[in-house]
Design an enzyme around this catalytic site. Sequence first.
Site, PDB file in Angstrom:
ATOM      1  N   ARG A  46      22.162  37.730 -62.872  1.00  0.00           N
ATOM      2  CA  ARG A  46      21.580  37.185 -61.940  1.00  0.00           C
ATOM      3  C   ARG A  46      20.880  36.439 -61.474  1.00  0.00           C
ATOM      4  O   ARG A  46      19.767  35.786 -61.280  1.00  0.00           O
ATOM      5  CB  ARG A  46      21.974  37.573 -60.517  1.00  0.00           C
ATOM      6  N   TYR A  98      21.031  11.735 -49.143  1.00  0.00           N
ATOM      7  CA  TYR A  98      22.087  12.377 -49.774  1.00  0.00           C
ATOM      8  C   TYR A  98      23.124  13.215 -48.623  1.00  0.00           C
ATOM      9  O   TYR A  98      22.897  14.021 -47.465  1.00  0.00           O
ATOM     10  CB  TYR A  98      22.009  12.898 -51.350  1.00  0.00           C
ATOM     11  N   ASP A 170      13.854  14.609 -54.473  1.00  0.00           N
ATOM     12  CA  ASP A 170      15.385  14.329 -55.262  1.00  0.00           C
ATOM     13  C   ASP A 170      15.474  13.629 -56.575  1.00  0.00           C
ATOM     14  O   ASP A 170      15.186  11.846 -55.933  1.00  0.00           O
ATOM     15  CB  ASP A 170      16.153  14.432 -54.284  1.00  0.00           C
ATOM     16  N   LYS A 195      24.834  15.116 -62.550  1.00  0.00           N
ATOM     17  CA  LYS A 195      25.007  13.611 -62.656  1.00  0.00           C
ATOM     18  C   LYS A 195      24.367  13.465 -63.648  1.00  0.00           C
ATOM     19  O   LYS A 195      25.182  13.715 -65.063  1.00  0.00           O
ATOM     20  CB  LYS A 195      24.301  13.275 -61.728  1.00  0.00           C
TER      21      LYS A 195
HETATM   22  C1  LIG Z   1      25.389  14.608 -55.549  1.00  0.00           C
HETATM   23  C2  LIG Z   1      24.189  14.687 -54.928  1.00  0.00           C
HETATM   24  C3  LIG Z   1      23.051  16.119 -54.972  1.00  0.00           C
HETATM   25  C4  LIG Z   1      24.011  17.337 -54.397  1.00  0.00           C
HETATM   26  O1  LIG Z   1      23.801  18.223 -55.499  1.00  0.00           O
HETATM   27  P1  LIG Z   1      25.936  18.604 -55.828  1.00  0.00           P
HETATM   28  O2  LIG Z   1      25.499  19.106 -57.766  1.00  0.00           O
HETATM   29  O3  LIG Z   1      27.049  17.521 -55.306  1.00  0.00           O
HETATM   30  O4  LIG Z   1      25.320  19.811 -55.825  1.00  0.00           O
HETATM   31  C5  LIG Z   1      22.070  15.884 -54.038  1.00  0.00           C
HETATM   32  N1  LIG Z   1      21.091  14.728 -54.391  1.00  0.00           N
HETATM   33  C6  LIG Z   1      21.762  14.141 -54.884  1.00  0.00           C
HETATM   34  C7  LIG Z   1      20.948  12.381 -55.018  1.00  0.00           C
HETATM   35  C8  LIG Z   1      23.211  13.544 -55.212  1.00  0.00           C
HETATM   36  O5  LIG Z   1      23.374  12.568 -55.937  1.00  0.00           O
END
Ligand SMILES: *Cc1c(COP(=O)(O)O)cnc(C)c1O
Length: 382
Positions: A46, A98, A170, A195
């Site tokens: 961890r 998001y 982000d 993503k």
């Molecule tokens: C998908 C997404 C998240 C969240 O991420 P997860 O891996 O699904 O927890 C945060 N910000 C954006 C812009 C996203 O597309």
Amino acid sequence: MDFETRAIHEGQEPDPTTGAITTPIYLTSTYVQDAVGEHKGYDYSRVANPTRTALQQCLASLESAEHGIAFSSGLGAVTTIMHLLNPGDRVVLIADVYGGVYRMTSQVYEPKGYVFDYLPAADFEDLAEHLDDRTRLVWVETPSNPMLNIVDIEKAATAAHDAGAILAVDNTFATPFLQRPLELGADIVIHSTTKYLGGHSDVVGGFAATNDPTIAERLTFLQKSLGAVPGPLDCWLVLRGIKTLAVRMRQHCQTAHAISGFLERQPRVDQVFYPGLPRHPGHQIAARQMDDFGGMISFTVESEEEAAALVARTKLFKLAESLGGVESLIELPARMTHASTADAPFAAPPNLIRLSVGLESPDDLLLDLEQALVRSVAGAST
Ligand SMILES: *Cc1c(COP(=O)(O)O)cnc(C)c1O
């Protein structure tokens, strides 16, 4: 070294024991110590794992960061960053954040006494007027999900710093290949590695990077203390994805550019949201702070019913949440990814369709959209 080279080699020397060119997946929870407290930098997985270390070093380098911290998901990264704050602190976020982040802020942290204000992208022009001395954090997505709004990162950083706050960006939609927020003054950059970074729709993960040693130390402490850590196999999948990020992003951008132009010419399409289009309100800023405009496109059609019918008519564009994989996806944000914003003043429009443009043949993708845009008229004889 250039981006493409670092994406393949940074943090990934051949394995010293065997010469394996690929970083091993260290499936181990613990590490044998030579004597009490005497070890090779690893005591418990961890806290640290060599596969995770490789990912953190590689991705930090791509974000021009000194420090990278990997998490179990994008939201795992977000919730850990929220623990930099205390109840009573104020956060200013871009309004069309998001959906999962909005669910977290409104239903998890707000009841605990944290204060959140959501600003439309256009209001970031005079961000300073919206900040006060209780504001600890400014939270930006650019391009934003799902409206593809653009915020000037450099300006936002200056305003945040003048108010004594930090700026978190982000960067999931752009990826470090197209945009590096820390170079523009942001304090923390965040990713859902689920993503584009993973890129193959086969892993869920998150990441944060910073050049601020105090933030890095606290986030590393919180990573260990809160425990939202990724497993070694997940780290390895993201590492493998990153190796091809540059070539994938070039193609995502090229095809999305073609599709955005095609959609603009369609009489059945109302409005197209893609920062690469010259009439997009954020186009100038995007052209300045990004190297290209990405693979995400949103557009509106005449009604919610038509939007729901259209996403059922595409064949190559699969109806699914998520984005950034090799497969093209289509979805209705208001009823899928952003359903949690339904009661918010900035809910996704019900007639909005979001595309994640994949790596299939651009011609096949255009044909698929073309056939889906031909509305089947109810009662017509054909
Ligand atoms: C998908 C997404 C998240 C969240 O991420 P997860 O891996 O699904 O927890 C945060 N910000 C954006 C812009 C996203 O597309």
